[in-house]
Design an enzyme around this catalytic site. Structure first.
Site, PDB file in Angstrom:
ATOM      1  N   LEU A 164      -8.124  -5.296   6.940  1.00 43.23           N
ATOM      2  CA  LEU A 164      -8.659  -4.968   5.609  1.00 43.23           C
ATOM      3  C   LEU A 164      -9.560  -6.076   5.072  1.00 43.23           C
ATOM      4  O   LEU A 164     -10.486  -5.807   4.302  1.00 43.23           O
ATOM      5  CB  LEU A 164      -7.495  -4.757   4.619  1.00 43.23           C
TER       6      LEU A 164
ATOM      7  N   LYS B  85      -2.076  -1.186  -6.588  1.00 44.22           N
ATOM      8  CA  LYS B  85      -2.404   0.214  -6.294  1.00 44.22           C
ATOM      9  C   LYS B  85      -3.323   0.792  -7.377  1.00 44.22           C
ATOM     10  O   LYS B  85      -4.209   1.605  -7.083  1.00 44.22           O
ATOM     11  CB  LYS B  85      -1.129   1.057  -6.173  1.00 44.22           C
TER      12      LYS B  85
HETATM   13  P1  NAP Z   1       4.005   0.017   5.677  1.00 46.02           P
HETATM   14  O1  NAP Z   1       4.851   0.716   6.676  1.00 46.02           O
HETATM   15  O2  NAP Z   1       4.331  -1.413   5.388  1.00 46.02           O
HETATM   16  O3  NAP Z   1       2.486   0.177   6.104  1.00 46.02           O
HETATM   17  C1  NAP Z   1       1.484  -0.655   5.608  1.00 46.02           C
HETATM   18  C2  NAP Z   1       0.338  -0.613   6.589  1.00 46.02           C
HETATM   19  O4  NAP Z   1      -0.727  -1.395   6.076  1.00 46.02           O
HETATM   20  C3  NAP Z   1       0.712  -1.200   7.969  1.00 46.02           C
HETATM   21  O5  NAP Z   1       0.128  -0.421   8.975  1.00 46.02           O
HETATM   22  C4  NAP Z   1       0.064  -2.566   7.924  1.00 46.02           C
HETATM   23  O6  NAP Z   1      -0.315  -3.056   9.198  1.00 46.02           O
HETATM   24  C5  NAP Z   1      -1.175  -2.260   7.103  1.00 46.02           C
HETATM   25  N1  NAP Z   1      -1.762  -3.480   6.572  1.00 46.02           N
HETATM   26  C6  NAP Z   1      -1.224  -4.347   5.691  1.00 46.02           C
HETATM   27  N2  NAP Z   1      -2.080  -5.361   5.474  1.00 46.02           N
HETATM   28  C7  NAP Z   1      -3.164  -5.138   6.260  1.00 46.02           C
HETATM   29  C8  NAP Z   1      -4.381  -5.827   6.516  1.00 46.02           C
HETATM   30  N3  NAP Z   1      -4.677  -6.997   5.912  1.00 46.02           N
HETATM   31  N4  NAP Z   1      -5.270  -5.276   7.388  1.00 46.02           N
HETATM   32  C9  NAP Z   1      -4.995  -4.107   8.017  1.00 46.02           C
HETATM   33  N5  NAP Z   1      -3.856  -3.420   7.833  1.00 46.02           N
HETATM   34  C10 NAP Z   1      -2.958  -3.923   6.965  1.00 46.02           C
HETATM   35  O7  NAP Z   1       4.070   0.761   4.266  1.00 46.02           O
HETATM   36  P2  NAP Z   1       4.006   2.321   3.896  1.00 46.02           P
HETATM   37  O8  NAP Z   1       5.195   2.590   3.059  1.00 46.02           O
HETATM   38  O9  NAP Z   1       3.746   3.123   5.097  1.00 46.02           O
HETATM   39  O10 NAP Z   1       2.728   2.339   2.966  1.00 46.02           O
HETATM   40  C11 NAP Z   1       1.509   2.952   3.384  1.00 46.02           C
HETATM   41  C12 NAP Z   1       0.708   3.346   2.178  1.00 46.02           C
HETATM   42  O11 NAP Z   1       1.456   4.267   1.379  1.00 46.02           O
HETATM   43  C13 NAP Z   1       0.349   2.188   1.268  1.00 46.02           C
HETATM   44  O12 NAP Z   1      -0.951   2.407   0.768  1.00 46.02           O
HETATM   45  C14 NAP Z   1       1.379   2.301   0.146  1.00 46.02           C
HETATM   46  O13 NAP Z   1       0.924   1.721  -1.047  1.00 46.02           O
HETATM   47  C15 NAP Z   1       1.465   3.814   0.034  1.00 46.02           C
HETATM   48  N6  NAP Z   1       2.688   4.289  -0.624  1.00 46.02           N
HETATM   49  C16 NAP Z   1       3.895   4.074  -0.040  1.00 46.02           C
HETATM   50  C17 NAP Z   1       5.035   4.530  -0.698  1.00 46.02           C
HETATM   51  C18 NAP Z   1       6.416   4.339  -0.118  1.00 46.02           C
HETATM   52  O14 NAP Z   1       7.393   4.585  -0.815  1.00 46.02           O
HETATM   53  N7  NAP Z   1       6.537   3.930   1.136  1.00 46.02           N
HETATM   54  C19 NAP Z   1       4.919   5.183  -1.934  1.00 46.02           C
HETATM   55  C20 NAP Z   1       3.670   5.388  -2.491  1.00 46.02           C
HETATM   56  C21 NAP Z   1       2.543   4.939  -1.820  1.00 46.02           C
HETATM   57  P3  NAP Z   1       0.656  -3.966  10.102  1.00 46.02           P
HETATM   58  O15 NAP Z   1       1.580  -2.997  10.820  1.00 46.02           O
HETATM   59  O16 NAP Z   1      -0.260  -4.663  11.025  1.00 46.02           O
HETATM   60  O17 NAP Z   1       1.396  -4.883   9.173  1.00 46.02           O
END
Ligand code: NAP
Length: 355
Positions: free
Chosen positions: A68, A170
């Protein structure tokens, strides 16, 4: 808006993530070619489940190394793609430096990915994984809503870099996405705003805060009780479906609250108690607010007294009717998602029964 071309590849940022895993799997199941951006394509262990999903599907996965925070990092991955799913953004509550660990990747990442969309003529649509956290900051914000429900009209006006920094990250990232989108007229933006995501991941190992929360239900962290803290939840598989509908429904536009249930921590614990009984140290009672206020920040440093004041003893209610009406969403029962999520932790020895 023209029909979205399903024959072009699609790009998914942060493909190793909990949410993205099911989005990619769902797209591969539809026979699509997925350009999956990951930070470390050499990490075979982390890509194991994505590769297995590709092997069992008619679709094809191609990995690209992207970060990113690195300029032009998404250029190669985006070439020829019709739809870009931008899911990558850190979802962690306990961070040392919110500016560096949350806000910068969320905001700079959105600028980077959508800046590249502006340069890539094949892209017709961007589906952005925002959050209900961009709609509200604290549960007490519900009192200021027009209808007593959070809706797509609402924006989080109360989070800051020091109070609820994840929600702040966010909010500013989604605002930036709309600003970039409105400055042009070639591609359209469809936003999904999920509440807390639950349900089994395609991989049991993830950085997502969702896993830390569900683990705490069964590892003894919450054995003395939970605060009366209202929360919305949605199954990760339903959320993947929402992403796909947001991408390919020609008329899709604007923001969509993707949330199945208006519940609370105790509401999430009940299906686990019903299914797994006393084998695990589940929370059995709701703690008085004053007790949470006194001891909460010591037990969990990411929970501040201000968060407790503004969230505990407040319900959470959102209107998900736009997702049902316009995307055709239907949602799984809470029990199904919670039980399957916890079972995944049992199966992978992430939680253990009481001795
Ligand atoms: P997650 O499993 O921690 O996934 C986050 C992803 O972002 C991972 O693939 C991570 O890559 C990537 N990432 C982080 N920093 C990065 C960087 N500098 N460059 C490239 N990639 C990067 O979390 P998630 O729960 O799936 O969240 C995914 C999305 O859903 C996010 O936008 C989050 O805000 C949104 N969301 C999640 C929830 C929830 O309850 N889980 C609710 C609402 C919205 P690495 O594997 O390399 O670390």
């Amino acid at each position: 808006m023209d029909q979205i071309d399903k024959n072009k590849p699609v790009m998914v940022t942060g493909a190793t993530g909990y949410v993205a895993g099911w989005v990619v799997k769902r797209l591969l199941g539809d026979g699509m070619t997925v350009h999956a951006t990951v930070r470390d394509p050499g990490n075979g262990e982390k890509l194991k489940e994505l590769n297995a999903a590709a092997d069992q599907s008619p679709g094809k996965i191609v990995y690209f190394k992207s970060d990113l925070l690195e300029k032009e990092s998404f250029k190669d991955a985006m070439q020829g793609c019709g739809v870009v799913f931008h899911t990558a953004s850190p979802f962690i509550m306990d961070v040392a430096d919110p500016q560096k660990d949350l806000i910068e990747p969320a905001l700079a990442g959105t600028r980077n990915v959508l800046g590249q969309v502006n340069e890539t003529a094949s892209v017709q649509r961007v589906v952005l994984t925002s959050s209900c956290a961009a709609i509200y900051g604290d549960n007490c914000d519900l009192e200021k809503t027009a209808s007593g429900l959070f809706t797509e009209e609402d924006w989080n006006l109360t989070s800051t870099p020091v109070h609820q920094p994840y929600a702040y990250s966010k909010t500013i990232a989604e605002k930036e996405a709309w600003k970039i989108n409105k400055a042009q007229d070639r591609w359209n933006l469809v936003v999904v705003n999920p509440s807390l995501v639950i349900g089994p991941g395609i991989s049991p190992v993830t950085t997502s805060e969702s896993f830390r929360i569900i683990k705490q239900f069964g590892d003894g962290t919450m054995k003395n009780g939970v605060p009366d803290w209202g929360i919305g939840v949605v199954d990760v598989r339903d959320l993947a479906e929402a992403h796909v509908k947001a991408a390919f429904a020609t008329s899709a536009n604007g923001r969509h609250i993707i949330s199945a249930h208006n519940t609370s921590f105790m509401g999430m614990a009940r299906p686990l108690i019903d299914r797994f009984g006393s084998a695990y140290p589940f929370p059995k009672m709701v703690l008085p607010k004053v007790m949470v206020w006194l001891i909460g920040p010591f037990l969990n440093p990411s929970i501040t007294r201000k968060m407790i004041r503004r969230n505990v003893n407040y319900p959470w209610r959102a209107d998900n009717s736009r997702s049902i009406r316009e995307l055709g969403m239907s949602y799984r029962p809470l029990e199904e998602s919670m039980v399957a999520f916890f079972q995944q932790l049992i199966d992978h020895h992430i939680v253990s029964p009481k001795k």
